[in-house]
Design an enzyme around this catalytic site. Structure first.
Site, PDB file in Angstrom:
ATOM      1  N   THR A   1       8.431  51.764  48.601  1.00 21.82           N
ATOM      2  CA  THR A   1       7.479  51.490  48.747  1.00 21.82           C
ATOM      3  C   THR A   1       6.563  52.253  50.264  1.00 21.82           C
ATOM      4  O   THR A   1       4.985  52.747  49.374  1.00 21.82           O
ATOM      5  CB  THR A   1       6.708  50.464  48.361  1.00 21.82           C
ATOM      6  OG1 THR A   1       6.911  49.556  49.203  1.00 21.82           O
ATOM      7  CG2 THR A   1       7.583  49.692  46.908  1.00 21.82           C
TER       8      THR A   1
ATOM      9  N   LYS B   1       7.146  33.354  48.145  1.00 25.19           N
ATOM     10  CA  LYS B   1       7.821  34.126  46.706  1.00 25.19           C
ATOM     11  C   LYS B   1       8.674  33.775  46.480  1.00 25.19           C
ATOM     12  O   LYS B   1       9.114  33.072  45.011  1.00 25.19           O
ATOM     13  CB  LYS B   1       9.213  35.472  46.968  1.00 25.19           C
ATOM     14  CG  LYS B   1       7.855  37.171  47.722  1.00 25.19           C
ATOM     15  CD  LYS B   1       6.256  36.977  47.002  1.00 25.19           C
ATOM     16  CE  LYS B   1       6.176  38.658  47.095  1.00 25.19           C
ATOM     17  NZ  LYS B   1       5.195  38.352  46.194  1.00 25.19           N
TER      18      LYS B   1
ATOM     19  N   TYR C   1       6.458  34.840  53.976  1.00 24.65           N
ATOM     20  CA  TYR C   1       6.831  35.222  52.104  1.00 24.65           C
ATOM     21  C   TYR C   1       7.863  35.462  52.039  1.00 24.65           C
ATOM     22  O   TYR C   1       7.934  34.973  50.643  1.00 24.65           O
ATOM     23  CB  TYR C   1       7.391  36.835  53.233  1.00 24.65           C
ATOM     24  CG  TYR C   1       7.668  37.548  52.900  1.00 24.65           C
ATOM     25  CD1 TYR C   1       6.163  38.091  51.568  1.00 24.65           C
ATOM     26  CD2 TYR C   1       9.088  38.641  51.582  1.00 24.65           C
ATOM     27  CE1 TYR C   1       6.343  39.725  50.591  1.00 24.65           C
ATOM     28  CE2 TYR C   1       8.619  38.843  50.116  1.00 24.65           C
ATOM     29  CZ  TYR C   1       7.884  39.671  50.101  1.00 24.65           C
ATOM     30  OH  TYR C   1       7.971  41.139  48.675  1.00 24.65           O
TER      31      TYR C   1
ATOM     32  N   ILE D   1      12.488  47.893  47.615  1.00 28.78           N
ATOM     33  CA  ILE D   1      12.029  48.650  47.533  1.00 28.78           C
ATOM     34  C   ILE D   1      11.332  49.666  48.146  1.00 28.78           C
ATOM     35  O   ILE D   1      10.639  49.544  49.507  1.00 28.78           O
ATOM     36  CB  ILE D   1      10.905  48.273  46.118  1.00 28.78           C
ATOM     37  CG1 ILE D   1      11.906  47.580  44.957  1.00 28.78           C
ATOM     38  CG2 ILE D   1      10.576  50.035  44.613  1.00 28.78           C
ATOM     39  CD1 ILE D   1      12.788  47.828  44.291  1.00 28.78           C
TER      40      ILE D   1
ATOM     41  N   SER E   1      -7.339  46.159  47.284  1.00 33.11           N
ATOM     42  CA  SER E   1      -8.233  45.147  48.401  1.00 33.11           C
ATOM     43  C   SER E   1      -9.027  45.799  49.412  1.00 33.11           C
ATOM     44  O   SER E   1     -10.325  45.649  49.145  1.00 33.11           O
ATOM     45  CB  SER E   1      -7.131  44.416  49.125  1.00 33.11           C
ATOM     46  OG  SER E   1      -7.620  43.694  49.800  1.00 33.11           O
TER      47      SER E   1
ATOM     48  N   ASN F   1       0.937  41.503  40.693  1.00 34.94           N
ATOM     49  CA  ASN F   1       1.260  41.987  41.803  1.00 34.94           C
ATOM     50  C   ASN F   1       0.774  41.940  43.178  1.00 34.94           C
ATOM     51  O   ASN F   1       1.962  42.547  44.460  1.00 34.94           O
ATOM     52  CB  ASN F   1       1.402  43.384  40.810  1.00 34.94           C
ATOM     53  CG  ASN F   1       2.286  44.433  42.057  1.00 34.94           C
ATOM     54  OD1 ASN F   1       3.658  44.418  42.124  1.00 34.94           O
ATOM     55  ND2 ASN F   1       1.888  45.287  42.915  1.00 34.94           N
TER      56      ASN F   1
ATOM     57  N   SER G   1      10.046  38.330  44.068  1.00 35.25           N
ATOM     58  CA  SER G   1      11.304  39.186  45.313  1.00 35.25           C
ATOM     59  C   SER G   1      11.910  38.521  45.043  1.00 35.25           C
ATOM     60  O   SER G   1      12.722  37.375  45.412  1.00 35.25           O
ATOM     61  CB  SER G   1      10.131  38.798  46.568  1.00 35.25           C
ATOM     62  OG  SER G   1      10.511  39.306  47.250  1.00 35.25           O
TER      63      SER G   1
ATOM     64  N   LYS H   1      -4.768  30.816  37.246  1.00 31.80           N
ATOM     65  CA  LYS H   1      -5.277  30.547  36.368  1.00 31.80           C
ATOM     66  C   LYS H   1      -6.800  30.899  36.149  1.00 31.80           C
ATOM     67  O   LYS H   1      -7.553  30.571  34.737  1.00 31.80           O
ATOM     68  CB  LYS H   1      -6.332  28.495  37.413  1.00 31.80           C
ATOM     69  CG  LYS H   1      -7.232  28.318  37.202  1.00 31.80           C
ATOM     70  CD  LYS H   1      -8.058  27.013  38.779  1.00 31.80           C
ATOM     71  CE  LYS H   1      -8.401  26.731  37.959  1.00 31.80           C
ATOM     72  NZ  LYS H   1      -8.658  25.749  37.069  1.00 31.80           N
TER      73      LYS H   1
END
Length: 266
Positions: A208, A178, A174, A206, A53, A107, A159, A140
């Site tokens: 990240t 999810k 969130y 996780i 992004s 993702n 999640s 889609k």
């Protein structure tokens, strides 16, 4: 028409992704779930289209490393997941560049940093638009391609927050997004039953880098509620992604794989 049984019999052949093209959105980070999903697919021989992004340099670095280490073709694309027209443009470009898309790992997403009352309406809209609507846009766009070619696998990163309301952080937007992603996968599994499989993966905490801004006291509280006693490493998810995009999961659709160290068993 029912989707056929794979011709391969050996497990390594069922897991092989040689000759396949896999899209992974949100794969620009140095240690995120997206890059590990992409790495797992590259290890098994897939050519890749990865997206970013805003972190172009990170995505290009990841692509260069994957090509160098595994000898696969990797191309990088900028995508605004919250804009359907841009998502459709991206999917069409990947098909033009690679000739097909065999699997799509949706993702990319956004995190919430406030609750419903304290956050603004635009805060809510942003998370829902990126995490839920954006995922539906990806579905889609690639779904039309899957239907045309007669096969495909869509894997959605959901999640554990779609199963439980995390404590103590306030992230209702969130959690709702999810939960929607999990049910989106189940619903599409039925809708696309004749031409594609759709599944989701629900990771727990996780490491990240996205939660590094959270104070250590809160993170210690999180870990105390995980039966395995630690956060997960992103590489501990790549096996699940490979399974779901490969022929090894040819009879798996509408499933949600929870990988959370046991958090949701509490």
């Amino acid at each position: 028409m029912p989707q056929p049984v794979p011709t391969a019999n050996r497990l390594l052949d069922l897991f092989s992704l040689k000759g396949k093209v896999v899209v992974v959105t949100g794969a620009s980070g140095p240690r995120g779930m997206g890059i590990e999903a992409a790495r797992g697919c590259a290890e098994m021989g897939a050519d890749l289209a990865i997206t970013y992004s805003s972190r172009k340099e990170g995505a290009e670095k990841n692509a260069e490393e994957l090509t160098k280490e595994y000898g696969v073709k990797v191309k990088v694309y900028k995508v605004n997941q919250s804009d359907y027209n841009d998502v459709e443009r991206f999917v069409n470009q990947v098909v033009s560049d690679f000739g097909k898309i065999d699997a799509f790992i949706a993702n990319a997403g956004a995190t919430a940093n406030s609750g419903v009352v304290d956050g603004s309406a635009s805060d809510w809209d942003h998370v829902i638009q990126v995490d839920l609507s954006g995922t539906a846009y990806c579905a889609k766009a690639v779904g039309a391609h899957f239907k045309k070619q007669g096969h495909g696998s869509l894997v959605i990163t959901a999640s554990m927050s779609g199963h439980v309301a995390n404590y103590p952080q306030e992230q209702t937007s969130y959690n709702v997004a999810k939960a929607g992603c999990i049910h989106l996968a189940r619903s599409l599994a039925n809708e696309w039953r004749d031409f594609a499989r759709v599944n989701s993966i629900s990771p727990g905490y996780i490491d990240t880098g996205l939660s590094d801004f959270i104070d250590e006291k809160t993170q210690e509280l999180w870990r105390s509620m995980i039966p395995m006693g630690r956060n997960g490493d992103a590489k501990e998810l790549k096996g699940a992604y490979v399974y779901l995009v490969s022929d090894a999961s040819s009879y798996t659709t509408g499933a949600d794989i929870v990988i959370d160290g046991g958090y949701t068993t509490r």
